[in-house]
Write an enzyme that holds these catalytic residues in place. Structure first.
Site, PDB file in Angstrom:
ATOM      1  N   SER A  42       0.756  -1.315  -0.003  1.00 24.82           N
ATOM      2  CA  SER A  42       0.008  -0.076  -0.206  1.00 24.82           C
ATOM      3  C   SER A  42       0.781   1.258   0.001  1.00 24.82           C
ATOM      4  O   SER A  42       0.318   2.501  -0.461  1.00 24.82           O
ATOM      5  CB  SER A  42      -0.885  -0.034   1.245  1.00 24.82           C
ATOM      6  OG  SER A  42      -1.906  -1.084   0.967  1.00 24.82           O
ATOM      7  N   HIS A  61       2.626   2.051   7.491  1.00 24.93           N
ATOM      8  CA  HIS A  61       1.261   1.802   8.541  1.00 24.93           C
ATOM      9  C   HIS A  61       1.192   0.738   9.052  1.00 24.93           C
ATOM     10  O   HIS A  61       0.104   0.183   9.527  1.00 24.93           O
ATOM     11  CB  HIS A  61       0.081   2.292   7.437  1.00 24.93           C
ATOM     12  CG  HIS A  61       0.034   1.065   6.505  1.00 24.93           C
ATOM     13  ND1 HIS A  61       0.812   0.809   5.235  1.00 24.93           N
ATOM     14  CD2 HIS A  61      -0.869  -0.013   6.387  1.00 24.93           C
ATOM     15  CE1 HIS A  61       0.525   0.119   4.422  1.00 24.93           C
ATOM     16  NE2 HIS A  61      -0.515  -0.611   4.919  1.00 24.93           N
TER      17      HIS A  61
END
Length: 370
Positions: A42, A61
């Protein structure tokens, strides 16, 4: 304080590892010294522009670390606590959270902005500019400040360099099988794409009792690794899997097809549906480019065979309950986190890690910090 982070200043440029200024935590926030961060695909979507988040941004993240400072009003976290970050914050109060869908918490609406939930300002700064945070976290850094809604406290004996994987990839993949696909004992399952999410989806399908798990990936080493995670059959593509899957399933095809490719392609959805049994389900977990607005599929097949296509974010799960649950499965040897990590890197090697990911070398790369 001063710390170091990997920043994306412009699309299609390398990550820039440099010193940043980090403010003290505000109300409802904590400062965490990170131990490790997973290198999820991502974040590559930021580089390519497939996820149009605001730049400049601190990447990462999928992280875990130790709380070093607590802001005003934080009552359930204290200095020394070990935490895993959930890449979707969970408030526990909105409609989604209160009905058991923390993956869709209303606080996630500000992910693309990347500034602090409480007041919309930044705690991270470099070169005289405010920095945004990937998923409100910014785990490509030695230290970060995040809202307490993004923290899940874990036991201190859990290795943080493995626990970090639970912040995104493992829960996303495992939940895609267990929750979104609703894999049942005896199901035939196809997982398309064997990275961190796909490997976790395979493990989730195995734990749910699938009798056949087809791992589909063009990279031979990933197909071999998939067998270690519980796959029973492999293929290099959906087209290649079609005939043998039909034969092995006695013509019934796959009850569940889980899409976990690095980058989704709308024109491949017709192949996924062709692999799918009557009343079967296709789960779209992988990210598609934000600008992609079309998909190639037979709507007649969808109707006449009662097939389903569903989306899944964060495995359609609840991080505050699922992360501790998966940690216990890891402790009991029913979930393999150790072999998920293919290669370890330092923060300064962030671009090397993504070069390896693009080359198909890693199930999951992890950056470890001292």
């Amino acid at each position: 304080m001063q710390t170091k982070a990997a920043i994306l200043w412009e699309v299609d440029t390398p990550w820039s590892v440099e010193d940043i200024e980090l403010d003290d935590p505000g109300p409802g926030e904590v400062r965490v010294k990170l131990a490790a961060s997973g290198m999820c695909h991502s974040d590559e979507h930021l580089v390519t522009g497939d996820l149009p988040f605001e730049l400049p941004i601190v990447g990462g993240h999928e992280g875990a670390g130790v709380v070093e400072e607590v802001g005003e009003g934080v009552s359930w976290l204290e200095v020394g606590d070990h935490v895993v970050f959930g890449f979707i914050p969970s408030c526990g109060r909105c409609h989604s959270c209160s009905t058991g869908h923390q993956s869709l918490c209303d606080l996630g609406a500000v992910l693309g902005v990347g500034r602090q939930i409480a007041d919309g300002t930044s705690r991270h700064h470099a070169q005289g500019k405010d920095l945004n945070l990937m998923c409100l976290l910014g785990t490509f850094a030695h230290d970060t400040v995040v809202n307490e809604a993004s923290c899940i406290k874990i036991e201190k004996d859990v290795p943080l360099d493995k626990a970090c994987l639970l912040g995104c990839g493992v829960v996303t993949g495992w939940g895609s099988s267990v929750y979104a696909a609703e894999v049942s004992p005896g199901d035939v399952v196809a997982v398309v794409g064997v990275g961190g999410i796909g490997a976790s989806a395979i493990q989730g399908a195995k734990l749910a009792g699938a009798k056949q798990i087809w791992a589909i990936d063009p990279v031979e080493s990933k197909r071999e690794k998939a067998m270690e995670f519980g796959a029973t059959h492999t293929a290099a593509s959906m087209a290649e899997a079609m005939e043998p899957l039909q034969e092995k399933s006695w013509g019934l095809m796959a009850n569940k097809v889980i899409m976990t490719m690095g980058v989704g392609q709308g024109d491949l959805l017709i192949e996924a549906l062709a692999l799918t049994a009557k009343r079967g389900r296709v789960v779209v977990t992988n990210i598609h480019p934000a600008a992609e607005m079309t998909a190639n599929m037979s709507l007649l097949d969808l109707t006449l065979m009662e097939k389903q296509v569903v989306g899944s974010l964060f495995g359609s799960g609840n991080a505050r309950s699922d992360i501790p649950k998966l940690i216990n499965l890891y402790r009991e040897g029913q979930l393999d986190l150790d072999n998920m990590v293919t290669t370890e890197y330092t923060l300064d090697q962030v671009n090397d890690g993504y070069d390896d990911m693009r080359a198909g070398k890693n199930i999951r790369g992890v950056m470890k910090y001292t």
